[in-house]
Design an enzyme around this catalytic site. Structure first.
Site, PDB file in Angstrom:
ATOM      1  N   TYR A 103      13.742  -2.026  -4.548  1.00 11.02           N
ATOM      2  CA  TYR A 103      13.570  -2.072  -3.096  1.00 11.02           C
ATOM      3  C   TYR A 103      14.933  -1.941  -2.411  1.00 11.02           C
ATOM      4  CZ  TYR A 103       8.885  -3.675  -4.261  1.00 11.02           C
ATOM      5  OH  TYR A 103       7.617  -3.761  -4.771  1.00 11.02           O
ATOM      6  N   ASN A 126       1.669   2.116   2.202  1.00  9.85           N
ATOM      7  CA  ASN A 126       1.663   3.532   1.839  1.00  9.85           C
ATOM      8  C   ASN A 126       0.218   4.005   1.670  1.00  9.85           C
ATOM      9  OD1 ASN A 126       1.949   6.053   0.654  1.00  9.85           O
ATOM     10  ND2 ASN A 126       2.827   5.259  -1.241  1.00  9.85           N
ATOM     11  N   CYS A 134       5.043   4.969  -4.591  1.00 10.46           N
ATOM     12  CA  CYS A 134       5.483   3.594  -4.346  1.00 10.46           C
ATOM     13  C   CYS A 134       5.430   2.756  -5.625  1.00 10.46           C
ATOM     14  CB  CYS A 134       4.662   2.956  -3.235  1.00 10.46           C
ATOM     15  SG  CYS A 134       2.882   2.986  -3.508  1.00 10.46           S
ATOM     16  N   HIS A 135       4.653   3.186  -6.609  1.00  9.07           N
ATOM     17  CA  HIS A 135       4.582   2.457  -7.879  1.00  9.07           C
ATOM     18  C   HIS A 135       5.906   2.512  -8.641  1.00  9.07           C
ATOM     19  CE1 HIS A 135       3.481   6.614  -8.909  1.00  9.07           C
ATOM     20  NE2 HIS A 135       3.928   6.357 -10.132  1.00  9.07           N
ATOM     21  N   GLU A 161       3.778   7.205 -16.903  1.00 12.03           N
ATOM     22  CA  GLU A 161       5.035   7.938 -16.721  1.00 12.03           C
ATOM     23  C   GLU A 161       6.074   7.542 -17.767  1.00 12.03           C
ATOM     24  OE1 GLU A 161       6.440   8.076 -12.691  1.00 12.03           O
ATOM     25  OE2 GLU A 161       4.418   8.376 -11.903  1.00 12.03           O
TER      26      GLU A 161
END
Length: 167
Positions: A103, A126, A134-135, A161
């Protein structure tokens, strides 16, 4: 990315379609110009007609992402948000597939290094999770942080990912 009106306004129609995913049914919503306005990971329908044709690009790209065949999205986006939220979401779009930022990193990226909490709140609002990633934003101590659809969903997206963080 351009600002859009809220999905529940009567002035402009919004269209939706279901996308099957490893997370369950996802709803994508687009405006009359087929710009992506909302992704609902909870599968909750909104008002407006179902339209597979208008939603086809978003549905196909999300399916490719979940199949491991897509790392970047090429869609017209129109999320509704404040100017600050729009700046945060624009910064999130720069986070590459398989990479996390904190953040604090995002706050510095938008030129407001002390706005970590506000960045977290913008992340939570979001309307286009996955596409606006945002993840990929985690807490400063390296833990997973929060996620509007639940930490288990964030954990699964990060794992998809190749990122493994403890819940």
């Amino acid at each position: 990315m351009t600002a859009a009106r809220r999905c529940d306004t009567a002035e402009e129609p919004y269209y939706w379609e279901l996308v099957p995913s490893p997370l369950g049914a996802i709803i994508v919503m687009v405006d009359a110009d087929a710009r992506l306005t909302e992704i609902r990971l909870d599968g909750e329908q909104r008002s407006g007609p179902r339209d597979a044709r208008r939603c086809a690009a978003a549905c196909a790209q999300l399916a490719e992402y979940f199949a491991g065949k897509r790392r970047d999205f090429d869609l017209a986006l129109a999320p509704h948000g404040t100017p600050f939220q729009q700046r945060v979401w624009q910064a999130l779009l720069a986070i590459p597939f398989g990479v996390v930022r904190t953040y604090g990193d995002v706050a510095r990226d938008i030129g407001q290094p002390l706005a970590m909490r506000a960045v977290g709140q913008a992340n939570g609002r979001n309307p286009l999770p996955i596409v606006i990633p945002c993840h990929r934003v985690i807490a400063g101590d390296g833990t997973i942080g929060g996620f509007s659809s639940g930490l288990h969903v964030k954990h699964r997206l990060l794992a998809l990912e190749g990122i493994e963080l403890k819940l």
